[in-house]
Write a protein that holds these residues in place. Structure first.
Motif, short mmCIF file in Angstrom:
data_model
loop_
_atom_site.label_atom_id
_atom_site.label_comp_id
_atom_site.label_asym_id
_atom_site.label_seq_id
_atom_site.Cartn_x
_atom_site.Cartn_y
_atom_site.Cartn_z
N GLN A 1 30.01 26.99 43.53
CA GLN A 1 31.11 26.06 43.31
C GLN A 1 32.39 26.56 43.97
OE1 GLN A 1 31.57 25.38 39.13
NE2 GLN A 1 29.61 24.31 38.93
N ILE A 2 32.62 27.89 43.93
CA ILE A 2 33.80 28.46 44.59
C ILE A 2 33.68 28.28 46.10
CG2 ILE A 2 35.04 30.61 45.07
CD1 ILE A 2 34.35 31.48 42.22
N ASP A 3 32.47 28.51 46.65
CA ASP A 3 32.27 28.35 48.09
C ASP A 3 32.47 26.90 48.53
OD1 ASP A 3 31.79 31.03 48.48
OD2 ASP A 3 29.61 30.84 48.35
N ASN A 4 32.03 25.94 47.71
CA ASN A 4 32.15 24.52 48.06
C ASN A 4 33.55 23.98 47.83
OD1 ASN A 4 29.45 24.54 48.69
ND2 ASN A 4 28.81 23.75 46.70
N GLY A 5 34.40 24.71 47.14
CA GLY A 5 35.75 24.25 46.86
C GLY A 5 35.86 23.44 45.59
N GLU A 6 34.77 23.35 44.80
CA GLU A 6 34.80 22.58 43.55
C GLU A 6 35.57 23.33 42.47
OE1 GLU A 6 30.76 21.81 42.51
OE2 GLU A 6 30.29 20.96 44.46
N LEU A 7 35.59 24.65 42.56
CA LEU A 7 36.25 25.49 41.56
C LEU A 7 37.36 26.28 42.25
CD1 LEU A 7 36.17 26.46 38.60
CD2 LEU A 7 34.61 28.24 39.32
N GLU A 8 38.60 26.04 41.84
CA GLU A 8 39.75 26.72 42.44
C GLU A 8 40.09 27.96 41.64
OE1 GLU A 8 41.92 26.40 45.12
OE2 GLU A 8 40.41 25.04 45.88
N ILE A 9 40.30 29.07 42.33
CA ILE A 9 40.73 30.31 41.71
C ILE A 9 42.16 30.58 42.17
CG2 ILE A 9 40.30 32.78 41.46
CD1 ILE A 9 38.12 31.05 40.23
N GLU A 10 43.06 30.75 41.21
CA GLU A 10 44.46 31.02 41.53
C GLU A 10 44.58 32.40 42.15
OE1 GLU A 10 48.44 31.81 38.94
OE2 GLU A 10 47.15 30.16 38.31
N ASP A 11 45.36 32.50 43.24
CA ASP A 11 45.51 33.78 43.93
C ASP A 11 46.33 34.75 43.08
OD1 ASP A 11 44.62 35.19 46.05
OD2 ASP A 11 46.20 34.58 47.43
N TYR A 12 45.97 36.01 43.15
CA TYR A 12 46.62 37.07 42.37
C TYR A 12 46.74 38.29 43.24
CZ TYR A 12 47.19 40.67 38.77
OH TYR A 12 47.64 41.72 38.03
N GLU A 13 47.92 38.85 43.31
CA GLU A 13 48.13 40.05 44.11
C GLU A 13 48.13 41.25 43.19
OE1 GLU A 13 47.99 41.85 47.48
OE2 GLU A 13 48.15 39.68 47.40
N ALA A 14 47.39 42.27 43.56
CA ALA A 14 47.29 43.48 42.74
C ALA A 14 48.61 44.22 42.72
CB ALA A 14 46.20 44.39 43.29
N PRO A 15 48.92 44.87 41.61
CA PRO A 15 50.14 45.67 41.58
C PRO A 15 50.04 46.82 42.56
CG PRO A 15 48.92 45.91 39.53
CD PRO A 15 48.23 44.87 40.34
N PRO A 16 51.17 47.28 43.12
CA PRO A 16 51.10 48.37 44.12
C PRO A 16 50.55 49.65 43.52
CG PRO A 16 53.37 47.92 43.46
CD PRO A 16 52.52 46.86 42.82
N LYS A 17 49.87 50.41 44.36
CA LYS A 17 49.29 51.67 43.92
C LYS A 17 50.38 52.71 43.74
CE LYS A 17 44.85 51.08 46.15
NZ LYS A 17 43.90 51.64 47.10
N GLU A 18 50.22 53.54 42.72
CA GLU A 18 51.16 54.63 42.49
C GLU A 18 50.73 55.81 43.31
OE1 GLU A 18 51.23 55.41 38.35
OE2 GLU A 18 51.73 53.37 37.82
N GLU A 19 51.64 56.38 44.06
CA GLU A 19 51.30 57.53 44.92
C GLU A 19 52.04 58.74 44.47
OE1 GLU A 19 49.54 57.58 48.08
OE2 GLU A 19 48.85 55.55 47.93
#
Length: 114
Positions: free
Chosen positions: A96-114
């Motif tokens: 369903q995700i591949d066909n576009g039937e199910l939309e997933i909201e984009d999420y950006e990961a928090p920056p890595k701590e160095e």
């Protein structure tokens, strides 16, 4: 996965759980003795929101460009564990995700701590 950080000759170890262990924890299964109980079947049911929460936690380690790719990675892990998502097989949701039937909201990961 273990991460070793050495700073000023002081070692700091952090343990980040794998996607499979986070999914099993989300299934709320009881603790078991891994030496005595073998070949356990994880036949629980997860909601899509729980899968997205696990994907958000693993987003920083994922190699996928978009959040939908990370969710598909977690759904593949659900399939290998043997649990269902929203009462259906995880591979159906991947399609369903591949066909576009199910939309997933984009999420950006928090920056890595160095």
């Amino acid at each position: 996965m273990c991460k070793l950080k050495v700073q000023n000759r002081q070692a700091e170890v952090t343990v980040t759980p794998s996607a499979a262990s986070m999914i099993i924890r989300a299934l709320k299964e009881p603790e078991r003795d891994r030496k005595k109980v073998k070949n356990i079947q994880h036949n629980g049911n997860l909601s899509l929101d729980q899968v997205i929460d696990v994907a958000k936690q693993t987003r920083g380690r994922s190699l996928a460009k978009h959040m939908s790719g990370t969710v598909k990675e977690i759904l593949g892990t659900c399939q290998s564990i043997g649990c269902t998502v929203n009462g259906s097989a995880p591979h159906d949701l991947i399609e369903q995700i591949d066909n576009g039937e199910l939309e997933i909201e984009d999420y950006e990961a928090p920056p890595k701590e160095e």
